[in-house]
Design an enzyme around this catalytic site. Structure first.
Site, short mmCIF file in Angstrom:
data_model
loop_
_atom_site.label_atom_id
_atom_site.label_comp_id
_atom_site.label_asym_id
_atom_site.label_seq_id
_atom_site.Cartn_x
_atom_site.Cartn_y
_atom_site.Cartn_z
N GLU A 171 0.81 -1.21 0.00
CA GLU A 171 0.00 0.00 0.00
C GLU A 171 0.86 1.27 0.00
O GLU A 171 1.74 1.43 0.83
CB GLU A 171 -0.94 -0.01 1.22
N THR A 224 -6.29 2.33 -5.19
CA THR A 224 -6.06 0.89 -5.02
C THR A 224 -6.82 0.06 -6.04
O THR A 224 -6.29 -0.89 -6.62
CB THR A 224 -6.46 0.44 -3.61
N HIS A 277 -1.02 3.40 4.78
CA HIS A 277 -2.02 4.20 4.09
C HIS A 277 -2.14 5.54 4.80
O HIS A 277 -2.10 5.59 6.03
CB HIS A 277 -3.37 3.47 4.09
N ASP A 322 1.18 0.21 -5.02
CA ASP A 322 -0.01 0.47 -5.84
C ASP A 322 -0.08 1.90 -6.39
O ASP A 322 -0.58 2.12 -7.49
CB ASP A 322 -1.30 0.09 -5.11
N HIS A 323 0.43 2.88 -5.61
CA HIS A 323 0.39 4.28 -6.06
C HIS A 323 1.17 5.13 -5.08
O HIS A 323 1.63 4.62 -4.06
CB HIS A 323 -1.05 4.78 -6.19
C1 GP9 Z 1 -9.14 0.01 0.96
C2 GP9 Z 1 -7.68 0.01 0.79
C3 GP9 Z 1 -7.16 1.40 0.44
O1 GP9 Z 1 -9.73 -1.25 1.04
O2 GP9 Z 1 -7.32 -0.96 -0.13
O3 GP9 Z 1 -7.61 1.90 -0.77
P1 GP9 Z 1 -7.03 3.28 -1.38
O4 GP9 Z 1 -7.54 4.41 -0.50
O5 GP9 Z 1 -5.54 3.21 -1.36
O6 GP9 Z 1 -7.57 3.36 -2.77
MN MN Z 2 -3.99 2.08 -2.19
#
Ligand code: GP9
Ligand code: MN
Length: 429
Positions: free
Chosen positions: A38, A82, A199, A258-259
């Site tokens: 993440e 995500t 996150h 992921d980003h």
């Molecule tokens: C939510 C988690 C985060 O289930 O995978 O999502 P994001 O905010 O990074 O799109």
């Molecule tokens: Mn994410």
């Protein structure tokens, strides 16, 4: 209707590259782990805070001789964050210009996605693990469309004291619990583990913080390295479980960020991280790099400099598994192919390529980082050509997703996924 697919198929045909023969099928029959890191950005790799590595374990994987590491690999997500990353990795289709394709089209669209492809081609069992509520990003429905056999979400994980740091269960608890389910999966399996602790807003209890925060003075940026460090420790624990269960020898592990975690709104902090006085759009473009590592015992690894992005991961994995990706509607190109065009489309139409980079509408020489303010006619031609590819690629992908065009497409040897065959027991027991 079917006719709408013709321009898409023509575009894909004219841009198709052959997968790398040397790597074709080297991972055949191995279990595949997709480890979703993440918000992890490439700059943290080998980065130190007060002399301490932020991600010592991932650094060791990054430099390991059996890891294919990519240092010019970019995220390509839009507002779906995500979910866009998941969509690209599972289908090699782009997220939408606005909103989340998984939320809007995940339930109703026809997909030819990794879980179903691997199951039908090579008998894989698939499972996704995520320690938050099952409905987040409409995963509970989308995973059926993709053909996921199992979906382990929140109710499958223990609720112990301080187990949740926001967005779901903490990564270390998540890894330990996931491994118990993974041991019971028939092999070979395709398992995706979605971490969440790193996150925004990067909250972590003090007993889990074992590295100093940054000191940029930007409170939404400074703790990022602490949750990234915790994430790194959870990956180390994941690998120790691989050893304990004997899964390590017959598994390929794909780790990817992921980003971005730090958005372009934090320019002063980003400049401090990069050791610069200020940042321009070129620096911000390069700041969109995320890690991609493919590790497997016996794999001929090394740091690969090809320019690529999330759209390219599925064709790369398919080639490694010996699956012919050319029969699918997939926009990416094998990252190991020697003839790839190396054009990385950002979701807003900007791009990175080995020659030119466009970010925030400004064009730069990728090699020097210098802005191209008055391009020669030769440069204009070259830049326009890249732009045309980027715009067309995104438009074509949007047509496929918005028009649900894969319902008209029948890849050789592939049976349409019947969502009714998939049910996940998501209730609290
Ligand atoms: C939510 C988690 C985060 O289930 O995978 O999502 P994001 O905010 O990074 O799109
Ligand atoms: Mn994410």
């Amino acid at each position: 209707n079917t006719k709408d697919l013709t321009p898409v198929l023509n575009f894909l045909k004219s841009n198709r590259v052959n997968g790398n023969i040397e790597y074709s099928g080297v991972a055949k029959g191995k279990n595949v782990f997709i480890i979703h890191l993440e918000s992890l950005q490439q700059w943290v790799i080998d980065y130190k805070v007060n002399g301490e590595e932020v991600t010592p374990f991932l650094n060791s994987i990054y430099h390991s001789s059996d890891t294919l590491s990519f240092d010019n690999f970019f995220h390509q997500v839009g507002q779906g964050k995500t979910s866009d990353a998941e969509l690209m990795l599972e289908t090699s289709l782009f997220g939408l210009p606005e909103g989340s394709a998984m939320s809007v089209d995940g339930t109703s669209n026809t997909f030819q996605a990794a879980p179903a492809i691997l199951a039908q081609d090579q008998g894989y069992t698939s499972a996704s693990f995520h320690g938050d509520v099952p409905s987040f990003w409409n995963r509970d429905n989308t995973y059926k469309s993709w053909g996921y056999d199992y979906y382990f979400s929140k109710s499958y994980f223990p609720e112990i004291k301080d187990y949740d740091a926001g967005y779901g269960i903490k990564d270390k608890i998540f890894m330990a619990s996931s491994m118990q389910y993974i041991q019971q999966l028939p092999q070979p399996f395709y398992a995706k583990l979605i971490t969440v602790t790193n996150h925004y807003p990067y909250i972590l209890d003090s007993k889990n913080k074992s590295i100093d925060a940054l000191k940029t003075g930007d409170s939404t940026v400074d703790p990022y390295v602490q949750t990234a460090h915790y994430l790194d420790e959870s990956i180390k624990e994941f690998y120790s479980y691989l050893d304990k269960t004997g899964l390590r020898d017959n598994s390929m592990v794909v780790l990817y960020g992921d980003h971005y975690g730090i958005s372009d709104n934090h320019k002063s902090a980003i400049a401090q991280i990069l050791g610069k006085n200020s940042v321009d759009n070129y620096d911000l473009a390069m700041f969109q790099k995320v890690p991609l590592m493919i590790q497997m015992p016996g794999l001929k690894g090394g740091i690969n400099h090809t320019y690529g992005g999330e759209i390219d991961v599925l064709p790369t994995i398919e080639n490694l598994l010996g699956i012919d990706s050319s029969r699918f509607v997939q926009f990416g190109q094998d990252l190991l192919s020697t003839s790839r065009n190396q054009i990385v489309s950002f979701r807003d139409g900007d791009f990175v390529s080995p020659t030119y980079t466009k970010y925030g509408g400004t064009v730069y020489n990728t090699k020097t980082g210098k802005e191209i303010s008055s391009p020669t006619s030769e440069q204009t031609t070259a830049i326009n050509k890249i732009q045309k590819y980027v715009t067309t690629e995104l438009n074509m992908s949007d047509k496929v997703v918005n028009g649900d065009l894969l319902r008209f497409y029948h890849p050789k040897g592939f049976t349409k996924v019947n969502k009714k065959n998939y049910t996940y027991n998501l209730e609290k027991s």
